[in-house]
Structure formats: structure tokens, C-alpha cells
Design a protein around this motif. Structure first.
Motif, PDB file in Angstrom:
ATOM      1  N   VAL A  47       0.815  -1.184  -0.013  1.00  0.00           N
ATOM      2  CA  VAL A  47       0.076  -0.058  -0.010  1.00  0.00           C
ATOM      3  C   VAL A  47       0.922   1.260  -0.074  1.00  0.00           C
ATOM      4  O   VAL A  47       1.728   1.420   0.992  1.00  0.00           O
ATOM      5  N   ALA A  48       0.758   1.956  -1.021  1.00  0.00           N
ATOM      6  CA  ALA A  48       1.830   3.185  -1.222  1.00  0.00           C
ATOM      7  C   ALA A  48       0.801   4.402  -1.629  1.00  0.00           C
ATOM      8  O   ALA A  48       1.642   5.345  -2.698  1.00  0.00           O
ATOM      9  N   CYS A  49      -0.163   4.608  -1.376  1.00  0.00           N
ATOM     10  CA  CYS A  49      -1.020   5.524  -2.077  1.00  0.00           C
ATOM     11  C   CYS A  49      -1.286   6.674  -0.977  1.00  0.00           C
ATOM     12  O   CYS A  49      -1.472   6.206   0.307  1.00  0.00           O
ATOM     13  N   GLU A  56     -11.726   8.043  -0.776  1.00  0.00           N
ATOM     14  CA  GLU A  56     -11.664   6.774  -1.623  1.00  0.00           C
ATOM     15  C   GLU A  56     -10.858   5.539  -1.178  1.00  0.00           C
ATOM     16  O   GLU A  56     -11.076   4.462  -1.604  1.00  0.00           O
ATOM     17  N   THR A  57      -9.784   5.923  -0.737  1.00  0.00           N
ATOM     18  CA  THR A  57      -8.769   4.857  -0.173  1.00  0.00           C
ATOM     19  C   THR A  57      -8.712   4.454   0.948  1.00  0.00           C
ATOM     20  O   THR A  57      -7.950   3.357   1.491  1.00  0.00           O
ATOM     21  N   ARG A  58      -9.762   5.157   2.125  1.00  0.00           N
ATOM     22  CA  ARG A  58      -9.941   4.550   3.295  1.00  0.00           C
ATOM     23  C   ARG A  58     -10.466   3.047   3.290  1.00  0.00           C
ATOM     24  O   ARG A  58     -11.313   2.806   2.578  1.00  0.00           O
ATOM     25  N   HIS A  59      -9.766   2.276   4.039  1.00  0.00           N
ATOM     26  CA  HIS A  59     -10.335   0.767   4.039  1.00  0.00           C
ATOM     27  C   HIS A  59     -10.169   0.134   2.768  1.00  0.00           C
ATOM     28  O   HIS A  59     -11.040  -0.642   2.396  1.00  0.00           O
ATOM     29  N   ILE A  60      -9.309   0.693   1.703  1.00  0.00           N
ATOM     30  CA  ILE A  60      -8.972   0.066   0.537  1.00  0.00           C
ATOM     31  C   ILE A  60      -8.631  -1.485   0.702  1.00  0.00           C
ATOM     32  O   ILE A  60      -8.773  -2.300  -0.358  1.00  0.00           O
ATOM     33  N   ILE A  61      -8.009  -1.553   1.919  1.00  0.00           N
ATOM     34  CA  ILE A  61      -7.540  -3.301   2.086  1.00  0.00           C
ATOM     35  C   ILE A  61      -8.751  -3.713   3.105  1.00  0.00           C
ATOM     36  O   ILE A  61      -8.796  -3.293   4.152  1.00  0.00           O
ATOM     37  N   ASN A  62      -9.969  -4.402   2.412  1.00  0.00           N
ATOM     38  CA  ASN A  62     -10.790  -4.770   3.361  1.00  0.00           C
ATOM     39  C   ASN A  62     -10.949  -6.211   3.226  1.00  0.00           C
ATOM     40  O   ASN A  62      -9.943  -6.870   2.993  1.00  0.00           O
ATOM     41  N   ARG A  63     -11.915  -6.860   3.855  1.00  0.00           N
ATOM     42  CA  ARG A  63     -12.086  -8.527   3.857  1.00  0.00           C
ATOM     43  C   ARG A  63     -11.941  -9.174   2.388  1.00  0.00           C
ATOM     44  O   ARG A  63     -11.233 -10.057   2.277  1.00  0.00           O
TER      45      ARG A  63
END
Ligand code: 8YV
Length: 309
Positions: free
Chosen positions: A197-199, A204-211
Motif C-alpha cells: 500500500v503506497a497511496c 476513496e482509499t480509506r479501508h481500500i484493504i478490506n475483507r
């Protein structure tokens, strides 16, 4: 006067004190009263990744002209309010790119090759009891990068030197780059071994890594976060790691720093760092010089060195 909400670098404080009336908010007992008392003289804020300028602070400082952030990420600055009020905002891009990219690769190697765990193994005297277990190869693994800006590109350059195929997700495809583009983070996660993750952190990118993304990365996949804690749904990450649905994680940032979920402390496939991506002597002093350079340019009515707003 220049307001600094929290301590960030003694060199920066020293250099600011040589040039400005520096107000160190963390040293006063009643912060709200202190801000009221000095609101007529505060023309600048020096913030960082943990403390910037929210709408409330900006509203309390009618003479505020500039927020000069000791960070590249300016998610703690209310940019919309700054734009509306004509308050300038600067950050510290470029100068920290190498360090953050170096750390992303370091974290990847630390997780895959179990560097921290094997160091603990030697220190605790366990080597005498038998051989250390085998680890996972990094060279040649597919590296997925979220956000192919300055830092993402620097991570890609380093990973290429490890013969890693590079894939990425970003808002728009970058046709000038030969890397494989995925229009969704889930697709990227499903097709890489290491996801970095490097953004910037935005709505828009909050919790871009979700389940869903974590499950797509899978039990052999490794997540590396050198962005911001809120990029990751942290409870989802913790449960995936505890349940073995994710292979491992290298984290420099957390949702509620300096709080780190204690469930992670027992996991050997996780490497935890205290937000030190830009934390070298060299880079922090260059960042400090840039913060000061921006303030000086502003007060001398010259063009800002690294303006955001
Ligand atoms: C710093 C950072 O940790 O640049 C950023 O966005 O997160 C960091 O460089 C921090 O701002 C230093 O106080």
C-alpha cells in the motif's frame, strides 16, 4: 508566530526557533486557552502525519496563512477548508521517497525471510537446539502496488531488481509504464504475492484493504503497509492473520497510532514497525529544511517550494 502542535524533530524546532516565534503547543497545560491567547499572532502551523490542521483549529486561527507539513501525506490537513480560506498548504514530497521504498522492501524481506523471528531465535539461544526452519523466497515473486506515485514507482524499481513482476492498481492506468494494470484492488490482490500500500489516504482509499481484498491475497499472500493505518480495515486484517487466511503482514502504520492490536504481538509472520518510513537522520533533516524553506518562501512572498494548495 508559528504553531507546532506536537514534537516531531528537535532539529526542526531549533531551526524554526532561529527564525520565528515558535509556539510549542504540547508544552502548555491548557491548549484551547493558549490558542485563544495567541490567535491574533499565529500565521503558520507546522504539522505532520499525526497532527495537522483540522477545521476546528483553522477556525480558531483567523490569521492563519500557511500549513507547512513535515510529511508527504497531508490527510490530517483539512484541504477543503484551506482552499476556501486561501490558506496555503505544503508537504515534503520526493525527499523521503527512497527511505519509504527501502522500508517497504525491508519489510517484505523481513516477513518472507523471517528476519526478526530468526534474530530472536539466535538471541534467545535456541540455535543450539537445532536448525532454523525454512522461509519463503522473495526474488521473482509478483509484487502488487496500490498507488503508483513517487513512492509506488520507487518500490517498483527496487522490486524489479529482485526480478519481481510488477502489477498495480491506481485510479487511472498509466499507459507509459510496462507494469500490469488491474482496475480493481481485489483483482490485483488475487494476482500478486506481495501487496504494497503506497497511496495517499483519502475518502476513496480509506479501508481500500478490506475483507475481500485480504481473502483475495490469501494464505500465501503478504500485505505491506507503508501508507496510512486507515488504508486497512484493521480488525479484518487481525482476524485474517489470526485465522491463517493471510500469509503475513509487514506494517509501518496503524489505524490508531501508537495503539497496535495486541493480537498481532504473538504472530511470527507479522513484522511491526513504529511508523518509521521516513525515519532516517538524513531524510528527516532534509524534510525539516523543506518545511522551513516553504515557510520562508511564503513570508518573503516567493513561490512555495512544494505547494499542495
Ligand atoms: C512522518 C509520514 O512519519 O511523510 C509522511 O507522510 O508519514 C512521515 O514522513 C511524519 O510526518 C514525521 O513526523
Amino acid at each position: 508566530a508559528v504553531l507546532m502542535p506536537i514534537p516531531m524533530s528537535s532539529y526542526l524546532e531549533q531551526e524554526l526557533e532561529k527564525r520565528f516565534n515558535l509556539l510549542k503547543l504540547w508544552t502548555v497545560p491548557n491548549k484551547t486557552q493558549f490558542i485563544k491567547d495567541h490567535s491574533a499572532s499565529i500565521r503558520a502551523i507546522v504539522g505532520n502525519a499525526s497532527a495537522g490542521a483540522d477545521a476546528e483549529l483553522i477556525a480558531a486561527l483567523p490569521k492563519l496563512e500557511i500549513v507547512s507539513s513535515f510529511s508527504v501525506g497531508i490527510d490530517k490537513v483539512d484541504l477543503k477548508t484551506c482552499k476556501e480560506k486561501g490558506i496555503r498548504v505544503t508537504n515534503t514530497p520526493d525527499v523521503l521517497t527512497d527511505d519509504v521504498a527501502d522500508l517497504a522492501i525491508g519489510l517484505t524481506l523481513a516477513v518472507l525471510r523471517r528476519l526478526c523471528e530468526s534474530d530472536r531465535y539466535v538471541r534467545s539461544g535456541q540455535w543450539k537446539e537445532g536448525d532454523y526452519k525454512l522461509t519463503t523466497k522473495f526474488t521473482g515473486k509478483t509484487v502488487g502496488i496500490i498507488g503508483l506515485g513517487r513512492i509506488g514507482k520507487a518500490v517498483a524499481k527496487r522490486a524489479e531488481a529482485f526480478s519481481c513482476p510488477i502489477a498495480y492498481f491506481s485510479r487511472t492506468e498509466k499507459p507509459d509504464l510496462k507494469f500490469k494494470y488491474y482496475p480493481s484492488v481485489v483483482e490485483l490482490a488475487a494476482n500478486c504475492d506481495v501487496l504494497v500500500v503506497a497511496c495517499p489516504l483519502t475518502e476513496e482509499t480509506r479501508h481500500i484493504i478490506n475483507r475481500e481484498v485480504i481473502n483475495a491475497l490469501g494464505p500465501k499472500g503478504v500485505l505491506i503497509n507503508v501508507g496510512r493505518g486507515p488504508h486497512v480495515d484493521e480488525p479484518e486484517l487481525v482476524s485474517a492473520l489470526v485465522e491463517g487466511r493471510l500469509g503475513g503482514a509487514g506494517l509501518d502504520v496503524y489505524e490508531k497510532e501508537p495503539e497496535v492490536p495486541e493480537e498481532l504481538f504473538a504472530l511470527e509472520n507479522v513484522v511491526l514497525l513504529p511508523h518509521v518510513g521516513s525515519g532516517t537522520v538524513e531524510t528527516r533533516s532534509t524534510m525539516a529544511d523543506l518545511v522551513i524553506g516553504n515557510l520562508e518562501a511564503h513570508f518573503l512572498k516567493k513561490p512555495l517550494l512544494t505547494p499542495v494548495v
